[in-house]
Write a protein that holds these residues in place. Sequence first.
Motif, PDB file in Angstrom:
ATOM      1  N   ILE A  61       0.828  -1.208   0.000  1.00 17.17           N
ATOM      2  CA  ILE A  61       0.000   0.000   0.000  1.00 17.17           C
ATOM      3  C   ILE A  61       0.858   1.253   0.000  1.00 17.17           C
ATOM      4  O   ILE A  61       0.630   2.168  -0.786  1.00 17.17           O
ATOM      5  CB  ILE A  61      -0.970  -0.009   1.192  1.00 17.17           C
ATOM      6  CG1 ILE A  61      -1.997  -1.120   0.994  1.00 17.17           C
ATOM      7  CG2 ILE A  61      -1.668   1.340   1.347  1.00 17.17           C
ATOM      8  CD1 ILE A  61      -2.858  -1.393   2.192  1.00 17.17           C
ATOM      9  N   THR A  62       1.832   1.323   0.876  1.00 22.22           N
ATOM     10  CA  THR A  62       2.635   2.547   0.988  1.00 22.22           C
ATOM     11  C   THR A  62       3.530   2.776  -0.225  1.00 22.22           C
ATOM     12  O   THR A  62       3.850   3.917  -0.539  1.00 22.22           O
ATOM     13  CB  THR A  62       3.481   2.546   2.271  1.00 22.22           C
ATOM     14  OG1 THR A  62       4.309   1.380   2.302  1.00 22.22           O
ATOM     15  CG2 THR A  62       2.595   2.577   3.506  1.00 22.22           C
ATOM     16  N   SER A  63       3.923   1.717  -0.921  1.00 19.84           N
ATOM     17  CA  SER A  63       4.770   1.882  -2.098  1.00 19.84           C
ATOM     18  C   SER A  63       3.974   2.093  -3.386  1.00 19.84           C
ATOM     19  O   SER A  63       4.548   2.425  -4.421  1.00 19.84           O
ATOM     20  CB  SER A  63       5.703   0.685  -2.255  1.00 19.84           C
ATOM     21  OG  SER A  63       4.967  -0.478  -2.533  1.00 19.84           O
ATOM     22  N   ASN A  64       2.664   1.921  -3.333  1.00 20.09           N
ATOM     23  CA  ASN A  64       1.824   2.065  -4.520  1.00 20.09           C
ATOM     24  C   ASN A  64       1.695   3.538  -4.900  1.00 20.09           C
ATOM     25  O   ASN A  64       1.396   4.378  -4.057  1.00 20.09           O
ATOM     26  CB  ASN A  64       0.439   1.464  -4.263  1.00 20.09           C
ATOM     27  CG  ASN A  64      -0.388   1.379  -5.506  1.00 20.09           C
ATOM     28  OD1 ASN A  64      -0.716   2.386  -6.112  1.00 20.09           O
ATOM     29  ND2 ASN A  64      -0.738   0.167  -5.888  1.00 20.09           N
ATOM     30  N   GLU A  65       1.887   3.852  -6.165  1.00 19.39           N
ATOM     31  CA  GLU A  65       1.842   5.236  -6.649  1.00 19.39           C
ATOM     32  C   GLU A  65       0.450   5.859  -6.555  1.00 19.39           C
ATOM     33  O   GLU A  65       0.314   7.078  -6.550  1.00 19.39           O
ATOM     34  CB  GLU A  65       2.331   5.296  -8.090  1.00 19.39           C
ATOM     35  CG  GLU A  65       1.456   4.516  -9.055  1.00 19.39           C
ATOM     36  CD  GLU A  65       2.031   4.402 -10.440  1.00 19.39           C
ATOM     37  OE1 GLU A  65       1.248   4.144 -11.374  1.00 19.39           O
ATOM     38  OE2 GLU A  65       3.243   4.567 -10.601  1.00 19.39           O
ATOM     39  N   ASN A  66      -0.587   5.043  -6.469  1.00 19.57           N
ATOM     40  CA  ASN A  66      -1.953   5.558  -6.392  1.00 19.57           C
ATOM     41  C   ASN A  66      -2.452   5.786  -4.971  1.00 19.57           C
ATOM     42  O   ASN A  66      -3.534   6.311  -4.777  1.00 19.57           O
ATOM     43  CB  ASN A  66      -2.914   4.606  -7.115  1.00 19.57           C
ATOM     44  CG  ASN A  66      -2.636   4.547  -8.593  1.00 19.57           C
ATOM     45  OD1 ASN A  66      -2.412   5.565  -9.229  1.00 19.57           O
ATOM     46  ND2 ASN A  66      -2.617   3.360  -9.147  1.00 19.57           N
ATOM     47  N   THR A  67      -1.669   5.412  -3.972  1.00 17.81           N
ATOM     48  CA  THR A  67      -2.073   5.598  -2.582  1.00 17.81           C
ATOM     49  C   THR A  67      -1.886   7.050  -2.178  1.00 17.81           C
ATOM     50  O   THR A  67      -0.819   7.625  -2.342  1.00 17.81           O
ATOM     51  CB  THR A  67      -1.255   4.687  -1.650  1.00 17.81           C
ATOM     52  OG1 THR A  67      -1.446   3.335  -2.035  1.00 17.81           O
ATOM     53  CG2 THR A  67      -1.693   4.866  -0.204  1.00 17.81           C
ATOM     54  N   LEU A  68      -2.943   7.640  -1.644  1.00 19.98           N
ATOM     55  CA  LEU A  68      -2.899   9.026  -1.183  1.00 19.98           C
ATOM     56  C   LEU A  68      -2.606   9.111   0.305  1.00 19.98           C
ATOM     57  O   LEU A  68      -1.874  10.001   0.746  1.00 19.98           O
ATOM     58  CB  LEU A  68      -4.224   9.725  -1.494  1.00 19.98           C
ATOM     59  CG  LEU A  68      -4.627   9.760  -2.964  1.00 19.98           C
ATOM     60  CD1 LEU A  68      -6.034  10.303  -3.117  1.00 19.98           C
ATOM     61  CD2 LEU A  68      -3.639  10.594  -3.747  1.00 19.98           C
ATOM     62  N   SER A  69      -3.185   8.223   1.094  1.00 21.17           N
ATOM     63  CA  SER A  69      -2.946   8.188   2.535  1.00 21.17           C
ATOM     64  C   SER A  69      -3.288   6.810   3.066  1.00 21.17           C
ATOM     65  O   SER A  69      -4.021   6.049   2.431  1.00 21.17           O
ATOM     66  CB  SER A  69      -3.788   9.251   3.242  1.00 21.17           C
ATOM     67  OG  SER A  69      -5.161   8.973   3.098  1.00 21.17           O
ATOM     68  N   ALA A  70      -2.754   6.505   4.239  1.00 24.37           N
ATOM     69  CA  ALA A  70      -3.041   5.217   4.867  1.00 24.37           C
ATOM     70  C   ALA A  70      -2.845   5.357   6.368  1.00 24.37           C
ATOM     71  O   ALA A  70      -1.950   6.072   6.816  1.00 24.37           O
ATOM     72  CB  ALA A  70      -2.111   4.141   4.314  1.00 24.37           C
ATOM     73  N   PHE A  71      -3.702   4.683   7.118  1.00 22.07           N
ATOM     74  CA  PHE A  71      -3.539   4.712   8.563  1.00 22.07           C
ATOM     75  C   PHE A  71      -4.099   3.460   9.205  1.00 22.07           C
ATOM     76  O   PHE A  71      -4.952   2.776   8.652  1.00 22.07           O
ATOM     77  CB  PHE A  71      -4.140   5.972   9.181  1.00 22.07           C
ATOM     78  CG  PHE A  71      -5.567   6.242   8.810  1.00 22.07           C
ATOM     79  CD1 PHE A  71      -6.603   5.826   9.609  1.00 22.07           C
ATOM     80  CD2 PHE A  71      -5.878   6.936   7.643  1.00 22.07           C
ATOM     81  CE1 PHE A  71      -7.918   6.084   9.278  1.00 22.07           C
ATOM     82  CE2 PHE A  71      -7.186   7.208   7.307  1.00 22.07           C
ATOM     83  CZ  PHE A  71      -8.212   6.773   8.122  1.00 22.07           C
ATOM     84  N   LEU A  72      -3.572   3.148  10.361  1.00 19.72           N
ATOM     85  CA  LEU A  72      -3.944   1.988  11.128  1.00 19.72           C
ATOM     86  C   LEU A  72      -4.819   2.421  12.293  1.00 19.72           C
ATOM     87  O   LEU A  72      -4.471   3.356  13.014  1.00 19.72           O
ATOM     88  CB  LEU A  72      -2.676   1.316  11.642  1.00 19.72           C
ATOM     89  CG  LEU A  72      -2.728  -0.100  12.135  1.00 19.72           C
ATOM     90  CD1 LEU A  72      -3.272  -1.035  11.081  1.00 19.72           C
ATOM     91  CD2 LEU A  72      -1.346  -0.539  12.556  1.00 19.72           C
ATOM     92  N   VAL A  73      -5.956   1.773  12.475  1.00 19.87           N
ATOM     93  CA  VAL A  73      -6.906   2.116  13.537  1.00 19.87           C
ATOM     94  C   VAL A  73      -7.019   0.938  14.494  1.00 19.87           C
ATOM     95  O   VAL A  73      -7.186  -0.209  14.065  1.00 19.87           O
ATOM     96  CB  VAL A  73      -8.298   2.438  12.948  1.00 19.87           C
ATOM     97  CG1 VAL A  73      -9.300   2.738  14.049  1.00 19.87           C
ATOM     98  CG2 VAL A  73      -8.211   3.585  11.965  1.00 19.87           C
ATOM     99  N   LYS A  74      -6.907   1.242  15.783  1.00 18.73           N
ATOM    100  CA  LYS A  74      -7.072   0.213  16.806  1.00 18.73           C
ATOM    101  C   LYS A  74      -7.872   0.818  17.948  1.00 18.73           C
ATOM    102  O   LYS A  74      -7.561   1.927  18.406  1.00 18.73           O
ATOM    103  CB  LYS A  74      -5.715  -0.268  17.299  1.00 18.73           C
ATOM    104  CG  LYS A  74      -5.779  -1.498  18.136  1.00 18.73           C
ATOM    105  CD  LYS A  74      -4.400  -2.069  18.357  1.00 18.73           C
ATOM    106  CE  LYS A  74      -4.535  -3.423  19.029  1.00 18.73           C
ATOM    107  NZ  LYS A  74      -3.263  -4.106  19.114  1.00 18.73           N
TER     108      LYS A  74
END
Length: 83
Positions: A61-74
């Motif tokens: 996910i983080t290396s994908n050129e189309n990913t704008l943001s990512a986060f982990l929720v717990k």
Amino acid sequence: MSTFVFKMKYPGKRWSDYLPEIFGNEIAEKLIIETNATANTNTARIILCEFNNDKNIIEKITSNENTLSAFLVKNNKVCKIFK
């Protein structure tokens, strides 16, 4: 277990075709996709529930050129932000 949430811009093909290419069919079937298409943009918020902190998925996910943001929720709190 955690929930992994990420936002992607339009990859040029249908989400149902694109996501299995990245993650494989087993994981792609577990994804919840919320699309937002307008005249100017086409993005999707993608949710992977019951995420087991798989480093391989995070890297994809983080290396994908189309990913704008990512986060982990717990426990209903963001515990880590990527990108």
